[in-house]
Design an enzyme around this catalytic site. Sequence first.
Site, mmCIF file in Angstrom:
data_model
loop_
_atom_site.group_PDB
_atom_site.id
_atom_site.type_symbol
_atom_site.label_atom_id
_atom_site.label_comp_id
_atom_site.label_asym_id
_atom_site.label_seq_id
_atom_site.Cartn_x
_atom_site.Cartn_y
_atom_site.Cartn_z
ATOM 1 N N HIS A 177 0.852 -1.188 0.000
ATOM 2 C CA HIS A 177 0.000 0.000 0.000
ATOM 3 C C HIS A 177 0.887 1.237 0.000
ATOM 4 O O HIS A 177 1.935 1.247 0.636
ATOM 5 C CB HIS A 177 -0.904 0.013 1.243
ATOM 6 C CG HIS A 177 -2.052 0.951 1.105
ATOM 7 N ND1 HIS A 177 -1.944 2.289 1.377
ATOM 8 C CD2 HIS A 177 -3.327 0.743 0.691
ATOM 9 C CE1 HIS A 177 -3.112 2.863 1.143
ATOM 10 N NE2 HIS A 177 -3.967 1.957 0.729
ATOM 11 N N ASP A 183 -7.965 -5.166 -0.124
ATOM 12 C CA ASP A 183 -8.441 -5.854 -1.325
ATOM 13 C C ASP A 183 -8.156 -7.343 -1.308
ATOM 14 O O ASP A 183 -8.830 -8.119 -1.981
ATOM 15 C CB ASP A 183 -7.789 -5.237 -2.578
ATOM 16 C CG ASP A 183 -8.361 -3.869 -2.879
ATOM 17 O OD1 ASP A 183 -9.550 -3.675 -2.625
ATOM 18 O OD2 ASP A 183 -7.602 -2.994 -3.338
HETATM 19 N N1 ACO Z 1 4.271 -7.594 -4.952
HETATM 20 C C1 ACO Z 1 5.627 -7.593 -5.103
HETATM 21 N N2 ACO Z 1 6.410 -6.497 -4.911
HETATM 22 C C2 ACO Z 1 5.797 -5.359 -4.567
HETATM 23 C C3 ACO Z 1 4.397 -5.283 -4.391
HETATM 24 C C4 ACO Z 1 3.625 -6.458 -4.593
HETATM 25 N N3 ACO Z 1 2.303 -6.434 -4.432
HETATM 26 N N4 ACO Z 1 4.046 -4.011 -4.050
HETATM 27 C C5 ACO Z 1 5.198 -3.322 -4.015
HETATM 28 N N5 ACO Z 1 6.252 -4.126 -4.329
HETATM 29 C C6 ACO Z 1 7.671 -3.737 -4.334
HETATM 30 C C7 ACO Z 1 8.012 -2.918 -5.571
HETATM 31 O O1 ACO Z 1 8.467 -3.748 -6.623
HETATM 32 C C8 ACO Z 1 9.069 -1.989 -5.061
HETATM 33 O O2 ACO Z 1 10.283 -2.708 -5.001
HETATM 34 P P1 ACO Z 1 11.697 -1.917 -5.206
HETATM 35 O O3 ACO Z 1 11.770 -0.930 -4.075
HETATM 36 O O4 ACO Z 1 12.704 -3.010 -5.126
HETATM 37 O O5 ACO Z 1 11.610 -1.260 -6.564
HETATM 38 C C9 ACO Z 1 8.646 -1.696 -3.613
HETATM 39 O O6 ACO Z 1 7.863 -2.852 -3.214
HETATM 40 C C10 ACO Z 1 7.802 -0.450 -3.453
HETATM 41 O O7 ACO Z 1 6.736 -0.512 -4.386
HETATM 42 P P2 ACO Z 1 6.097 0.757 -5.111
HETATM 43 O O8 ACO Z 1 5.337 0.310 -6.305
HETATM 44 O O9 ACO Z 1 7.164 1.795 -5.294
HETATM 45 O O10 ACO Z 1 5.109 1.260 -3.975
HETATM 46 P P3 ACO Z 1 3.877 2.181 -4.206
HETATM 47 O O11 ACO Z 1 3.588 2.784 -2.882
HETATM 48 O O12 ACO Z 1 4.066 3.093 -5.364
HETATM 49 O O13 ACO Z 1 2.724 1.133 -4.632
HETATM 50 C C11 ACO Z 1 0.874 -0.303 -4.630
HETATM 51 C C12 ACO Z 1 1.694 0.718 -3.837
HETATM 52 C C13 ACO Z 1 0.464 0.258 -5.992
HETATM 53 C C14 ACO Z 1 -0.411 -0.615 -3.861
HETATM 54 C C15 ACO Z 1 1.733 -1.590 -4.817
HETATM 55 O O14 ACO Z 1 2.073 -2.113 -3.558
HETATM 56 C C16 ACO Z 1 1.002 -2.647 -5.655
HETATM 57 O O15 ACO Z 1 1.074 -2.594 -6.885
HETATM 58 N N6 ACO Z 1 0.310 -3.623 -4.994
HETATM 59 C C17 ACO Z 1 -0.454 -4.597 -5.718
HETATM 60 C C18 ACO Z 1 -1.785 -3.993 -6.172
HETATM 61 C C19 ACO Z 1 -2.742 -3.785 -5.018
HETATM 62 O O16 ACO Z 1 -2.929 -4.649 -4.178
HETATM 63 N N7 ACO Z 1 -3.367 -2.603 -5.014
HETATM 64 C C20 ACO Z 1 -4.382 -2.252 -3.999
HETATM 65 C C21 ACO Z 1 -3.952 -1.055 -3.232
HETATM 66 S S1 ACO Z 1 -5.018 -0.782 -1.856
HETATM 67 C C22 ACO Z 1 -6.387 -0.026 -2.486
HETATM 68 O O17 ACO Z 1 -6.443 0.553 -3.526
HETATM 69 C C23 ACO Z 1 -7.588 -0.121 -1.618
#
Ligand code: ACO
Length: 433
Positions: free
Chosen positions: A308, A366
């Site tokens: 998140h 989610d």
């Molecule tokens: N699986 C694997 N790796 C992940 C995941 C995941 N679900 N989420 C983040 N990471 C990793 C990224 O690859 C990144 O790694 P790095 O630092 O080595 O490059 C690090 O964790 C940080 O991730 P970001 O994408 O920079 O974090 P951000 O805060 O921008 O993204 C998000 C948050 C979009 C929710 C992300 O965690 C994601 O895509 N999760 C999966 C989709 C999801 O569940 N979305 C629902 C969000 S909650 C809602 O809307 C109610």
Amino acid sequence: MTTIRSLSLNENVHSLCELPVLSGTTGPDVINVEALYKQTGMFTYDPGFTSTASCSSTITYIDGEAGILLYRGYPIEQLAEKCTFLEVCYLLLNGELPTTSEMFKFESTITIHTMVHDQLTNFFKGFRRDAHPMAIMVGVVGALSAFYHDALDIKSKNDRDISAIRLIAKVPTIVAMCHKYSTGLPFMYPQNKLSYVENFMRMMLGTPCDDFAPNPVLVRALDRILILHADHEQNASTSTVRLAGSSGANPYACITAGIACLWGAAHGGANEAVLNMLKEIGDVSHIPKYIAKAKDKNDPFRLMGFGHRVYKNHDPRAKLMRTTCHEVLTELGLHDNNLFKLALELERIALEDNYFIEKKLYPNVDFYSGIVFHALGIPSNMFTAMFAMGRTVGWIAHWAEMIADPDQKIGRPRQLYTGATKRDVPKNHNTSS
Ligand code: ACO
């Protein structure tokens, strides 16, 4: 982007201009950069708004590090335990929990607005039966503005209030109609004797052939799910609603913009993506392969329902949703179902894995909502529409808060331009020869 030079905020920006620091009632202070461009000729650059407060608000507070979520100051855990979704709607819209008589009036008003204009059914007929329900939601909720000209003066508090009531009352009816349309079943009219959630469950899962007796455990579970989805501060869809509304667009158009934004897989579309992912994983024995894929930088696969932007600790909603999930699975005797076993095992393995621990990637709301919706018999293509149903009140509360602010102005971000500098079209340019 090329970094041209770096500024130490303490020394250099301070020597260029004085920037006021504003404090809220709780949470981090903010640097007010409104005068920055005028004083320095520079903009701030913050794609994704990771360090930018886009507005001030009194509605919802999140402390992502501590895993705290408050609606109008009340912890989400207490609201989920002690209130109904409609009480929470009243709270979000009005700032205070309702008294008994206020609640009676609010609930009665919502109830009498649950029916949609009969002409609206014709909009559904324009869609293919296999259209995604969110595509239909975007079209039909947007179309509501064509039916309620009588109360579209956004400067009138009375008109804003009636639009809020109409949206909260009619969105569940439209969500249920989307489902009925895609399955070819007849639309169900709302029934005023039922509660908000009972009514929705009947419209969604019942048919005219049978009496529908809602299970109280499942009704309470869905009510709690709606509470957990009701608002979440300046998330992508709420910010979209605010930006759309800042131009003076009508509330139905603004909420439609929010619905469109919510549809994305990185936002509300994640609950549907979780179910699709679980189906793709297929069996507990395949989990390690998918965990490895999620950790592989060269693989775009992410574990849906994990991580998140704001919560770098347990999402408090996810904790409550997990409890709800177990209550629903127990009530329906589904703990031994393969898909649910798979989800619970995936959660266990990911929570013990160093990659997820170090990056603070916890299951988000989610992850569990997809599982609960599936258990309730709601098809996965409807999950994001369910989220939209809960979030409608949050969107409308933020929209109304923004419109009522006398200092409100149109949202207009600036950019760091990295395209071609000025150049002339060649004198001999002619594509038709
Ligand atoms: N699986 C694997 N790796 C992940 C995941 C995941 N679900 N989420 C983040 N990471 C990793 C990224 O690859 C990144 O790694 P790095 O630092 O080595 O490059 C690090 O964790 C940080 O991730 P970001 O994408 O920079 O974090 P951000 O805060 O921008 O993204 C998000 C948050 C979009 C929710 C992300 O965690 C994601 O895509 N999760 C999966 C989709 C999801 O569940 N979305 C629902 C969000 S909650 C809602 O809307 C109610």
